[in-house]
Design an enzyme around this catalytic site. Structure first.
Site, PDB file in Angstrom:
ATOM      1  N   TRP A   5      -1.689   2.514  14.149  1.00 54.62           N
ATOM      2  CA  TRP A   5      -2.776   3.013  13.290  1.00 54.62           C
ATOM      3  C   TRP A   5      -4.132   2.618  13.843  1.00 54.62           C
ATOM      4  O   TRP A   5      -5.084   3.403  13.808  1.00 54.62           O
ATOM      5  CB  TRP A   5      -2.596   2.530  11.853  1.00 54.62           C
ATOM      6  N   ASP A  13      -9.159  -1.012   7.729  1.00 59.70           N
ATOM      7  CA  ASP A  13      -8.066  -0.209   7.193  1.00 59.70           C
ATOM      8  C   ASP A  13      -7.125  -1.178   6.478  1.00 59.70           C
ATOM      9  O   ASP A  13      -6.463  -1.987   7.122  1.00 59.70           O
ATOM     10  CB  ASP A  13      -7.348   0.504   8.353  1.00 59.70           C
ATOM     11  N   LYS A  49       1.231   2.904  -0.055  1.00 57.28           N
ATOM     12  CA  LYS A  49       1.958   1.695   0.320  1.00 57.28           C
ATOM     13  C   LYS A  49       1.993   0.688  -0.831  1.00 57.28           C
ATOM     14  O   LYS A  49       2.972  -0.005  -1.009  1.00 57.28           O
ATOM     15  CB  LYS A  49       1.310   1.025   1.548  1.00 57.28           C
TER      16      LYS A  49
HETATM   17  C1  LIG Z   1       0.386   4.435   6.515  1.00 57.20           C
HETATM   18  C2  LIG Z   1      -0.836   3.949   7.205  1.00 57.20           C
HETATM   19  C3  LIG Z   1      -1.849   4.831   7.644  1.00 57.20           C
HETATM   20  C4  LIG Z   1      -1.720   6.325   7.508  1.00 57.20           C
HETATM   21  O1  LIG Z   1      -1.947   6.704   6.207  1.00 57.20           O
HETATM   22  P1  LIG Z   1      -1.966   8.240   5.782  1.00 57.20           P
HETATM   23  O2  LIG Z   1      -2.394   8.132   4.353  1.00 57.20           O
HETATM   24  O3  LIG Z   1      -0.595   8.781   5.981  1.00 57.20           O
HETATM   25  O4  LIG Z   1      -2.963   8.945   6.628  1.00 57.20           O
HETATM   26  C5  LIG Z   1      -2.961   4.297   8.245  1.00 57.20           C
HETATM   27  N1  LIG Z   1      -3.101   2.971   8.422  1.00 57.20           N
HETATM   28  C6  LIG Z   1      -2.158   2.098   8.026  1.00 57.20           C
HETATM   29  C7  LIG Z   1      -2.365   0.636   8.233  1.00 57.20           C
HETATM   30  C8  LIG Z   1      -0.997   2.570   7.399  1.00 57.20           C
HETATM   31  O5  LIG Z   1      -0.052   1.697   6.993  1.00 57.20           O
END
Ligand SMILES: *Cc1c(COP(=O)(O)O)cnc(C)c1O
Length: 355
Positions: free
Chosen positions: A99, A166, A190
């Site tokens: 990511w 993020d 998540k």
């Molecule tokens: C799952 C995840 C993403 C991607 O998220 P989407 O909502 O599917 O775009 C980005 N960063 C991290 C750390 C993730 O766990």
């Protein structure tokens, strides 16, 4: 059979959140209407959005001067919105996983990007340390929890520039010092809500500093001004997010979430380290409390499919590791009860006795 679902995402939510969401789909607030069928501008839904924003600020202790936004597009959309809105000349990123890499690749479309540290050399099994962030960057971006690889930064780093993070997979699992950040974002699926909504917490006075013209939908200011209602927001996931936030507050807030996360992680890593069949994949000091990755030791490698089936027969599902890591990944977000982790530990002991 009681199911223990360790899915990495979309992942489990508190049972009462699932039940209350299901109820609102049938009859929202006693209106006789489904939440799927009402206007996002109705008084009842506005109250949901307002409560969700207020709880975000209260639970995370977000200071004055920040806006909490609910957007579409997932965390992946934030990979471009962040540099669109904040990168004037240059930004610093760390490369700690799949990511993180996607985030800095996107940023390169908007300006100079300095990748100040990377753990790609060891398939992202550790968090790089002792790197310096240049002072002439607009921001420093990092991923707090590397969902796929199972490493985590459980603190707010000390750097001399504004930070962007993020926090898709570990928001609401520890207190955060927001004064260090101009933006914190993540997909909700998540740890917060069903998929479909993305949160972005932005510092208002960090906006409108870049020279470029930003398309309306990708401009944070549009959503600040519109109160996340510039266009139709994801109504149902926002409702579930509000319920999850109520649950977090009623269960002791982020301090208690942090304590539970550590308790679960200690239990499972303890077994991984003790059990002769298994070993962890990441450096011990960087191990994630959220996504616990482990593999079979080389001499037991051929038992992988058998262990997955063995666990499944005990109601333990979705423990297969990401294809880039292999082995197993047990995702233990806020809603994960300790009993489910105990069930996995018991299953690992039982499996060890067989071999
Ligand atoms: C799952 C995840 C993403 C991607 O998220 P989407 O909502 O599917 O775009 C980005 N960063 C991290 C750390 C993730 O766990």
């Amino acid at each position: 059979m009681k199911m223990h679902n360790f899915c990495a995402g979309p992942s489990i939510l508190p049972r009462e959140v699932v039940e209350q969401t299901a109820q609102a789909v049938l009859d929202f607030n006693g209106t006789g209407l489904s939440i799927l069928e009402i206007s996002h501008r109705s008084k009842d839904f506005q109250a949901v959005l307002d409560e969700a924003v207020a709880l975000f600020k209260e639970i995370l202790n977000i200071p004055e001067g920040y806006s909490v936004l609910f957007l579409g597009g997932g965390a992946s959309m934030q990979f471009c919105m962040v540099p669109y809105n904040f990168l004037q000349k240059k930004a610093a990123y760390t490369d700690t996983g799949v990511w993180a890499k996607k985030a800095y690749k996107e940023a390169k479309l908007f300006g100079e990007v300095e990748v100040v540290a990377s753990s790609a050399d060891a398939n992202y099994t550790y968090i790089p340390k002792n790197f310096t962030v240049p002072e002439d960057v607009d921001y420093f971006h990092f991923t707090t929890n590397n969902t796929i690889h199972g490493t985590e930064v459980r603190f707010d780093p000390e750097v001399n520039v504004p930070m962007v993070a993020d926090m898709s997979s570990d928001i609401f699992t520890r207190p955060i010092d927001f004064s260090k950040y101009i933006c914190v974002y993540g997909g909700a699926q998540k740890n917060l809500a069903p998929s479909g909504v993305t949160f972005a917490i932005v510092r208002n006075d960090a906006l409108n500093k870049v020279d470029r013209t930003i398309p309306l939908m990708l401009n944070y200011q549009t959503h600040v001004d519109g109160g996340s209602m510039f266009n139709t927001p994801p109504v149902l996931p926002i409702y579930s997010a509000m319920l999850t936030l109520r649950w977090i507050k009623a269960n002791g807030g982020v301090e208690e979430m942090a304590r539970r996360a550590k308790e679960r992680a200690d239990l499972l890593y303890g077994e991984i380290d003790r059990n002769k069949l298994f070993r962890g994949t990441c450096h011990v000091e960087d191990r994630s409390y959220m996504n616990i990755c482990f593999v079979l030791n080389d001499e037991y490698k051929e038992l992988e499919a058998e262990f997955i089936e063995f666990a499944k027969a005990r109601g333990i599902v979705n423990i297969k590791g990401h294809r880039s890591v292999g082995g197993f990944r047990a995702s233990c977000y806020n809603a994960m009860p300790l009993e489910s982790v105990q069930a996995l530990v018991d299953c690992m002991k039982e499996f060890e006795n067989l071999h």
